[in-house]
Every structure is written in structure tokens, then in C-alpha cells.
Scaffold this active site. Sequence first.
Site, mmCIF file in Angstrom:
data_model
loop_
_atom_site.group_PDB
_atom_site.id
_atom_site.type_symbol
_atom_site.label_atom_id
_atom_site.label_comp_id
_atom_site.label_asym_id
_atom_site.label_seq_id
_atom_site.Cartn_x
_atom_site.Cartn_y
_atom_site.Cartn_z
ATOM 1 N N GLU A 6 0.867 -1.043 0.082
ATOM 2 C CA GLU A 6 -0.025 0.047 0.068
ATOM 3 C C GLU A 6 0.833 1.090 -0.068
ATOM 4 O OE1 GLU A 6 -3.657 -1.625 2.754
ATOM 5 O OE2 GLU A 6 -1.636 -2.366 2.827
ATOM 6 N N CYS A 37 -7.361 16.342 -4.559
ATOM 7 C CA CYS A 37 -6.956 17.435 -4.865
ATOM 8 C C CYS A 37 -5.299 17.791 -3.863
ATOM 9 C CB CYS A 37 -7.769 18.730 -4.463
ATOM 10 S SG CYS A 37 -7.128 20.422 -4.894
ATOM 11 N N CYS A 56 -6.271 21.686 -1.720
ATOM 12 C CA CYS A 56 -7.045 21.709 -0.781
ATOM 13 C C CYS A 56 -7.116 20.493 -0.022
ATOM 14 C CB CYS A 56 -8.231 22.213 -1.372
ATOM 15 S SG CYS A 56 -9.473 21.306 -2.110
ATOM 16 N N CYS A 94 -10.330 20.521 -9.493
ATOM 17 C CA CYS A 94 -11.110 20.142 -8.352
ATOM 18 C C CYS A 94 -12.217 20.674 -8.304
ATOM 19 C CB CYS A 94 -10.106 20.460 -7.030
ATOM 20 S SG CYS A 94 -10.933 20.446 -5.576
ATOM 21 N N CYS A 108 -12.138 23.381 -5.037
ATOM 22 C CA CYS A 108 -11.229 24.786 -5.091
ATOM 23 C C CYS A 108 -10.921 25.135 -6.572
ATOM 24 C CB CYS A 108 -9.873 24.411 -4.161
ATOM 25 S SG CYS A 108 -8.750 23.452 -4.968
ATOM 26 N N ASP A 152 -2.482 -4.726 3.495
ATOM 27 C CA ASP A 152 -2.722 -5.129 4.910
ATOM 28 C C ASP A 152 -3.804 -6.363 5.122
ATOM 29 O OD1 ASP A 152 -1.084 -2.992 5.688
ATOM 30 O OD2 ASP A 152 -2.672 -1.605 6.372
ATOM 31 N N TYR A 195 1.101 -5.691 13.021
ATOM 32 C CA TYR A 195 0.011 -5.149 12.687
ATOM 33 C C TYR A 195 -1.006 -4.519 13.590
ATOM 34 C CZ TYR A 195 -3.831 -3.557 9.259
ATOM 35 O OH TYR A 195 -4.576 -3.005 8.708
#
Length: 634
Positions: free
Chosen positions: A50, A124, A127, A139, A142, A172, A368
Site C-alpha cells: 500500500e 486535490c 485543498c 477540483c 477549489c 494489509d 499489525y
Amino acid sequence: MYIFKEFSELNIKELKNEIEKERQLIKDIKAGKIYKEQKELIKVILFIVESPNKVKTISSFFGRPSIRNIGGLSVYEVSLGNMYLLITASKGHILELTTDNIGLFGIERKDGIFYPYYNTIKKCLSCGSQFTEYKDGKCPYCGSTNVDDSINRIKALQELAMEVDQIIIGTDPDTEGEMIAYSLYLVLYPFNRNIKRAEFHEVTKTAILNALENLRDIDLNLVKSQVVRRIEDRWLGFSLSQIVQKYFNKNWLSAGRVQTPVLGWIINRFDERNKSKSYILELKLENDRKLYIDTEVKNRREINKIIKNIKDKEINIVDYKEEKEEIQPLPPYITSTILQDANNILKIGVDRIMQILQELFESALITYHRTDSTRISPLGISIAKDYISQKFGENYFIARSWGEGGAHEAIRPTRPLDVDMLRNSIENGEIDVYINMTRYHYIIYDLIFTRFIQSQMKPVSVIKYTEKIKIPEINKEIELSGVKDVIDHGWDLIFPFRINIMKIQPIQNGVKIVEAIGKKVPKVRLYSQADIINLMKEKDIGRPSTYAMIVKKVMERGYVINKSNNLIPTKLGIEVYNFLEKNFGDFVSEKRTRDLEEIMDKISENKEDYRKVLESIYDETNMIIEKGKNIQKE
């Protein structure tokens, strides 16, 4: 057996060609190219995790990696002898339910079958907003064009998929990780059909190698559970949120199945606190000890009378007992308990604590962290034995598994290194970490390490006392207890704080009260973030992966403020909760939420038909929408 030949018997040209061919093959492997000869010599694998931090940590186990960039995606390449790994990161989820006007909030129902529509995730970078739909690359919040679209990672991964023999997904080990793995499977399968899942619960070399040798298919039951949970969140959350937003004319408000009971707990506790104020007597004794006595007196004149008459009076011991007792260690941390302790000690938000735990996990420092299991594996027990034997002596070690079966362990360190040893190892370059190790990281690591080590140590033998005392002017007996002395040390050698708060010397008969102060205080304290986590665990609503997110959400919406680590409901929060409780109480009740959590667990165990569950939630959502149409502003 070697066969020696005369130089004249050798075909130098042919030998030279073979050497050049092997050299070129090595160059091609390093460049990520695939040739027929390469397949016979070495297996090339695309290993997807990840986070970029996890990529760096894993690649560091196998020497110095070479790095290349594919469509903005960093790929770390390492050799394991019989395989060549191309390690890269998906950066979490790559797909999310669309917010386009399709079906019921992005899920269409056709002929009794539900079709959820997913799109790539956009974020974005100006923002920080996240969304699935946008126009002209801008976006929607914004207007910035500085937007990261997961489609770019998908295309890069698809390009890599065509280079390799096999794809292994090492996300995970929970339902969210399984869903990420399944999404990657869907977008990569047309380009490479040899896709497997690797599961590991700590980011260590041993765990990674073991996972690569014990590959499995994606668990579709876990995927179904996550999809149903996500659809339920979307349907109930969107339907209730739209009703709340319209009623209060505030488009940032939200409501949810778990969020609403949590908000109710905070409000009810606030009301209970305000109704529970009474006087507590703070008594200073002639031996400088202080006692705090709850009088249940609410009148100032009455408490002043007690204070006036109590000074210089003696405390009488009504009963006194001593006995030998063994105090057992606490179990190692699970998600809820580490969040409670870290929040109480550091006074920082549980969402920040979860972020630190994720970073410690990805840096191969802890196992974990999203777990409800206190189980410790044989490997974990051996780590504790190694440390305890060297630090205190093997006679202080007692192996405890704290649970049976299951893949998940408790949260524990991955090495026999206490916080000082860890700090020195990092500063000396013996351990490479790819995060900024702040003092919070070290404190939380220290909590985990200390709690784990004490869980594998022998109990503490103590002399414990119990005494009943009678205080003049107060018509009741008060029972006090504590540890008078430690007979035989154990886990307290590494976890002294817990035993120290128990070591309170008993009050002697006839000791005088030299000063008394009356303070009007609430009998009930406000909830902290840690308390809410504990309640979610106790009442079985929410899961380790959602605890922090729920607490964060009620604060972000302006329903609750956090003051001195106390959660205080706002006027808006109280109004929204009362509205939901009055109109939709059956849908967001604690019981309904708990029942649904149990159903999700059954789906993950293949004990419940996910289609029937979706049908039920679909009908419930339509009932909410219809009811919302008839609610008028008072």
C-alpha cells in the site's frame, strides 16, 4: 565433477557468445525486461503493497535496491536469488463508489441484483479534498488542476504487469486490505492472469519471505463483507446526511450508523455530569497524607459546618486485614487499549495515534496494529524471552500466548529492543526507518514494548491490605486498599508505574485531620476520546479500523469539541442528535448498529448471504428517504 579440456578443444567464439548472452540477460533483468531465457533462470514478480514507506522497508531487507520510475510510480527492484522482485505501492485504495447520479447513491438494482459502480480516486493536492468525479481535470471544491488521479497508478501497474511472470499483492491483513487487493486484481487481470495474495502481520524479512512462500487466493468473503459495509455506509450515510443537511440548511453535516450512537454517548454523559455535582472533602492528615471523601452534600452551608467540626478530630480504624497476593501482568495491547493509553498519556487525537501506529508498522517496528486479538505467536514469545533473559534473568520469564488460534496477533514489537536500544540503533544507522521518528513515535513504541514484555513476565507477589475507616462528622464507613509491600518482584521491574500507584501505606488509628477543604465537583467526568474507543469496543459497534475515524468525524462536523482531552457536545451536535433520535431512532440505535456489525462478520465467514443483507438495507434506506420527505422544519 569437473572435466578438464585442452585449450585447443574449446570453441572460443561460442564460449564468448554464451558469456555475452548471460551478461545481457542480467542487464535485461535489471531493466525489468522479460525474455524466454530469463523465465528459465529466474522468476520476475511484481510485488504490490500500500504505502511507499512499506516499499522502502521491504526492499531494504534484500540489499541495496535499484529504483526506476514508471509513469510517476517508484519501483524498487531487488533480487532474492530465485526470484526478482519489483516492489511498488498502490497508495491505498485505487477505486471508490461513484458519486454520479446512478441508481441509489451509486449502486444500481437490476432484476434483484445490485451493481455498485466504482471510479478512480482523485485527490486535490491544493485543498486536500478527495472525490471520484470531476470535469476538465479541476477540483470541484477549489478549482485547482493540481489533482492526483489513481488512474495514473493503475496504468503504470498495468504496464508493469505485462513485464512480469507473476503479481503478488501484499496489502494489509484486514477487510480493507482485501478490498484493495481485489481492486488491484480486477484492473490487472486482463494484463497478467497469474495473481496471488501474500498475507503478513509484521513487516520483517522473515515474515515477507514466509508470505511469499505461502501465497493464497483473494478471500472473496472478506471482499463481500467490505463491499456490503461500504454500500451500507453510503446508503444510510447519504440518505440521512441529505435529510439533516436540508433540515438544518448546512451542507457539511453528516450522519451515520455508528456516528450517531457515539454522539449520543457524549451528549448523555455531558447531561449526567451537569446533574451530578456534589461536595468532595479534601482532608489533609498530620502525616501529610491526603484523603478525598465523597460526601453527597450539595449545600454549601452544610459542608462548611462539617469542615468546622472535623478539624483536629481523629480517624478511627474499624477493620484492618493483610494478605499475600499475586498480581498478574496485563495482556498485550490491542487497538482499543493502545488508543486509550496513548490518548490519556499524550493528549493527542486518536486519528494521529493511528497514523503513528501505521508508520511504526510500515517501518518494521511493530506488528499489525488493527487487531482485537491478544494472542502472541511463538516468535513473539521468543522475542520476549530473549530480552527478559538478558535484562532480568530467565527466571523472570513466563511464556503466555494470551489466546488461541486466528491469524491476528496482539500489537507487539518485532525485535527485542527497548526504546533506548531502538533510538541508538536508528541514530547509529543499524536500523533504517523511512519516517520522521518524533518523540510521539518513541513514546508509543515504548508503551507497546513495555506492555508486551511485562505480559511475558512472572507475577508480582505483594502484601495487600484492606482497611475500613470512620471519619468524624461523616456518617459512613470508607474502605481503602493498597499494596503495603512487594515480597517478590516480577513484571514491575519493567512496568513500575502500575505497581507504584497501588503502593499506598495504610492509615494509622488515631491520626488527626489538620485541614479540610470542600470542593463542589461533578461525580461523573466527561468522556475522553479514549473512553469512546473503549465504549465502542465494549458495546461492539465499530471495528479497530474505524474507531479513530468515527471519533474524528463527530469533531470535524462540529458536533463535539475536544477541550483538555474532554469531549463536549456543541449546541449543533445536540440538535442534530435529538433530530435523528426523534425521527430515525430505530435505524441508528445502538442495537441495530451492533446487529449489523455481527452480520458483516458473518458475511466474512461465509455464514450469511450478502445479497439478502443488501436487499434488507436497500429497503431500509428507501424507508428513510420516504420518511425524510415528510419531515417539516419546526
